[in-house]
Design a protein around this motif. Sequence first.
Motif, short mmCIF file in Angstrom:
data_model
loop_
_atom_site.label_atom_id
_atom_site.label_comp_id
_atom_site.label_asym_id
_atom_site.label_seq_id
_atom_site.Cartn_x
_atom_site.Cartn_y
_atom_site.Cartn_z
N LEU A 21 0.82 -1.31 -0.01
CA LEU A 21 0.06 -0.03 -0.04
C LEU A 21 0.95 1.24 0.12
O LEU A 21 0.29 2.46 0.19
CB LEU A 21 -0.97 0.04 1.25
N ASP A 22 2.21 1.08 0.08
CA ASP A 22 3.14 2.26 -0.02
C ASP A 22 3.02 3.26 1.15
O ASP A 22 2.54 4.40 0.66
CB ASP A 22 3.25 2.70 -1.33
N THR A 23 2.82 3.08 2.29
CA THR A 23 2.53 3.84 3.23
C THR A 23 3.70 4.14 4.12
O THR A 23 4.60 3.12 4.42
CB THR A 23 1.17 3.77 4.13
N THR A 24 4.09 5.34 4.45
CA THR A 24 5.31 5.67 5.32
C THR A 24 4.92 5.64 6.80
O THR A 24 5.62 5.91 7.76
CB THR A 24 5.90 6.79 4.96
N MET A 25 3.79 5.80 7.24
CA MET A 25 3.05 5.87 8.60
C MET A 25 3.61 4.72 9.22
O MET A 25 3.37 3.54 8.88
CB MET A 25 1.71 6.18 8.62
N PRO A 26 4.02 4.86 10.69
CA PRO A 26 4.36 3.53 11.49
C PRO A 26 2.72 2.72 11.65
O PRO A 26 1.91 3.19 11.84
CB PRO A 26 4.92 4.10 12.74
N GLN A 27 3.13 1.46 11.34
CA GLN A 27 2.04 0.44 11.38
C GLN A 27 2.17 -0.33 12.72
O GLN A 27 2.93 -0.46 13.38
CB GLN A 27 1.89 -0.50 10.20
N GLY A 28 0.79 -1.01 13.06
CA GLY A 28 0.97 -1.80 14.34
C GLY A 28 1.23 -3.33 14.25
O GLY A 28 0.33 -4.11 14.14
N LEU A 29 2.37 -3.48 13.81
CA LEU A 29 2.57 -4.92 13.33
C LEU A 29 3.89 -5.60 14.12
O LEU A 29 4.62 -6.59 13.61
CB LEU A 29 3.17 -4.85 11.74
N GLY A 30 3.71 -5.35 15.36
CA GLY A 30 4.95 -5.78 16.12
C GLY A 30 4.37 -6.71 17.31
O GLY A 30 5.10 -6.90 18.26
N THR A 31 3.63 -7.73 16.91
CA THR A 31 3.02 -8.46 17.89
C THR A 31 3.65 -9.91 17.88
O THR A 31 3.18 -10.81 18.45
CB THR A 31 1.49 -8.49 17.79
N GLY A 32 4.32 -10.36 16.80
CA GLY A 32 4.90 -11.46 16.65
C GLY A 32 5.86 -12.13 17.74
O GLY A 32 5.91 -13.33 17.76
N SER A 33 6.28 -11.55 18.61
CA SER A 33 7.36 -11.83 19.36
C SER A 33 6.62 -12.01 20.73
O SER A 33 7.19 -12.24 21.77
CB SER A 33 8.47 -11.01 19.77
N LEU A 34 5.27 -11.99 20.95
CA LEU A 34 4.48 -12.22 22.23
C LEU A 34 4.43 -13.70 22.58
O LEU A 34 4.06 -13.64 23.76
CB LEU A 34 3.14 -11.55 22.00
N PHE A 35 4.45 -14.64 21.79
CA PHE A 35 4.13 -15.98 22.00
C PHE A 35 5.52 -16.70 22.39
O PHE A 35 6.46 -16.61 21.44
CB PHE A 35 3.32 -16.42 20.85
N THR A 36 5.40 -17.79 23.10
CA THR A 36 6.41 -18.80 23.31
C THR A 36 6.46 -19.80 22.11
O THR A 36 7.50 -20.32 21.77
CB THR A 36 6.14 -19.67 24.55
N ASN A 37 5.18 -20.04 21.47
CA ASN A 37 5.21 -21.24 20.29
C ASN A 37 4.88 -20.63 19.18
O ASN A 37 4.10 -21.37 18.36
CB ASN A 37 4.29 -22.36 21.16
N ASN A 38 5.10 -19.35 18.61
CA ASN A 38 4.67 -18.72 17.38
C ASN A 38 5.60 -19.73 16.65
O ASN A 38 6.71 -20.22 16.83
CB ASN A 38 5.34 -17.47 17.37
N ILE A 39 5.01 -19.66 15.17
CA ILE A 39 6.04 -20.43 14.06
C ILE A 39 7.02 -19.56 13.67
O ILE A 39 6.75 -18.54 13.10
CB ILE A 39 4.91 -20.60 12.90
N ALA A 40 8.31 -19.84 13.99
CA ALA A 40 9.41 -19.26 13.42
C ALA A 40 9.29 -18.94 11.85
O ALA A 40 9.11 -19.60 11.22
CB ALA A 40 10.86 -20.11 13.57
N SER A 41 9.93 -17.67 11.65
CA SER A 41 9.73 -17.21 10.43
C SER A 41 10.97 -16.06 9.94
O SER A 41 11.51 -15.53 11.00
CB SER A 41 8.29 -16.61 10.21
N PRO A 42 10.86 -15.70 8.66
CA PRO A 42 11.65 -14.48 8.40
C PRO A 42 11.40 -13.17 9.01
O PRO A 42 12.09 -12.20 8.82
CB PRO A 42 11.64 -14.34 6.77
N LEU A 43 10.27 -12.95 9.71
CA LEU A 43 9.82 -11.65 10.19
C LEU A 43 10.61 -11.32 11.36
O LEU A 43 11.09 -12.10 12.24
CB LEU A 43 8.24 -11.84 10.62
N GLU A 44 11.22 -10.15 11.32
CA GLU A 44 12.05 -9.74 12.43
C GLU A 44 11.95 -8.20 12.65
O GLU A 44 11.89 -7.56 11.69
CB GLU A 44 13.69 -10.02 11.89
N VAL A 45 12.09 -7.96 14.00
CA VAL A 45 11.95 -6.51 14.43
C VAL A 45 13.00 -5.97 14.77
O VAL A 45 13.79 -6.76 15.60
CB VAL A 45 10.64 -6.41 15.49
N ALA A 46 13.57 -4.94 14.40
CA ALA A 46 14.87 -4.24 14.76
C ALA A 46 14.71 -2.85 14.65
O ALA A 46 14.26 -2.46 13.47
CB ALA A 46 15.92 -4.91 13.78
#
Length: 350
Positions: free
Chosen positions: A303-328
């Motif tokens: 969608l080509d937006t520059t505003m910060p999005q709310g996509l940082g919830t992947g690290s909340l779980f102990t048993n999430n599926i490991a993926s290429p998604l990474e927050v830094a």
Amino acid sequence: MKASSKKYTLNFKVPSGTSRGVMTQKETWYIILKDANAFGIGECGILRGLSVDDLPDYEQQLAWACNNIHLGKDELLHHLRAYPSIQFGLEQALLSLQSKDPFELFPSDFTKKGSPIPINGLIWMGDEAYMLKQLEQKLKDGFGCIKMKIGAIDFEKEVSILKSIRKNFTPEEIELRVDANGAFSPEEAMEKLEKLSEFKIHSIEQPIKAGQWEEMAKLCKKTPLPIALDEELIGVFDVTQKEKLLQTIQPQYIILKPSLVGGIKGSQEWIDLAEKQSIGWWITSALESNIGLNAIAQYTYSLDTTMPQGLGTGSLFTNNIASPLEVAEGKLFYSRTNGWDMDLIQEICT
């Protein structure tokens, strides 16, 4: 093509609080499609107590979708319009099946070149010490946009946290967003908005409970800080009704959770209507696993937006599926150096 579904329970690393209570687990469902030489997977990210499709026949509708996959996307989505999380799961699974890489649903610089998506750092409700501890960690992690859930502890204590942030960081250094999850009454809302506006806050999500259009419209007209609608959008399926809601309330922003508003199709309808009325928007995940978060992130980047999005919830779980998604450094990346946990995905798909 064969379709099946599988339930999966996500466990929170730390109990996470909102004004609706504290969560320790979150159930989700996967739709798995299998063809002669390919497979597709999508996540139906129901959120108990909030999703409009939190209904007794949810599993029955999910089974119906799998048993009638031959009907095709358009007919399935129409039949399931009251089940937005199943709609989104189907959209993901069909895109996944059709893609060369079942996890690359929207090929872009995000998936191919490591281009990031700016995101907000989320501070969950809790006592003052816990919220301050989270804040300290988010700042260390390099977030330039902080979203704080409010409405669970004493309002004055929440105000003191915001005050301490502003003592140390200007609005240019740290963008502050707050999410009330409908915690304020209409009678007290304006007074609290006035108080919050002292801290140069970017926006407040859903200050009063959804469904009070006239009251929300009054707030949006006179508010000293921008208001973003969130829960207000849930359960509004008809395009004409969506347009009426936006015209009546005239918010400054809307927030889109694809799992709660009908996936890609439903989100895009809201975006198109909002932009016609010069209403801003951003996209937020709704505690999906990395399967759903991956789809939301790739769609968001398209969608080509520059505003910060709310996509940082992947690290909340102990048993999430490991993926290429990474927050830094306050951004979400699709890192090709990290792979998907195919053993767990294989287990889910069998």
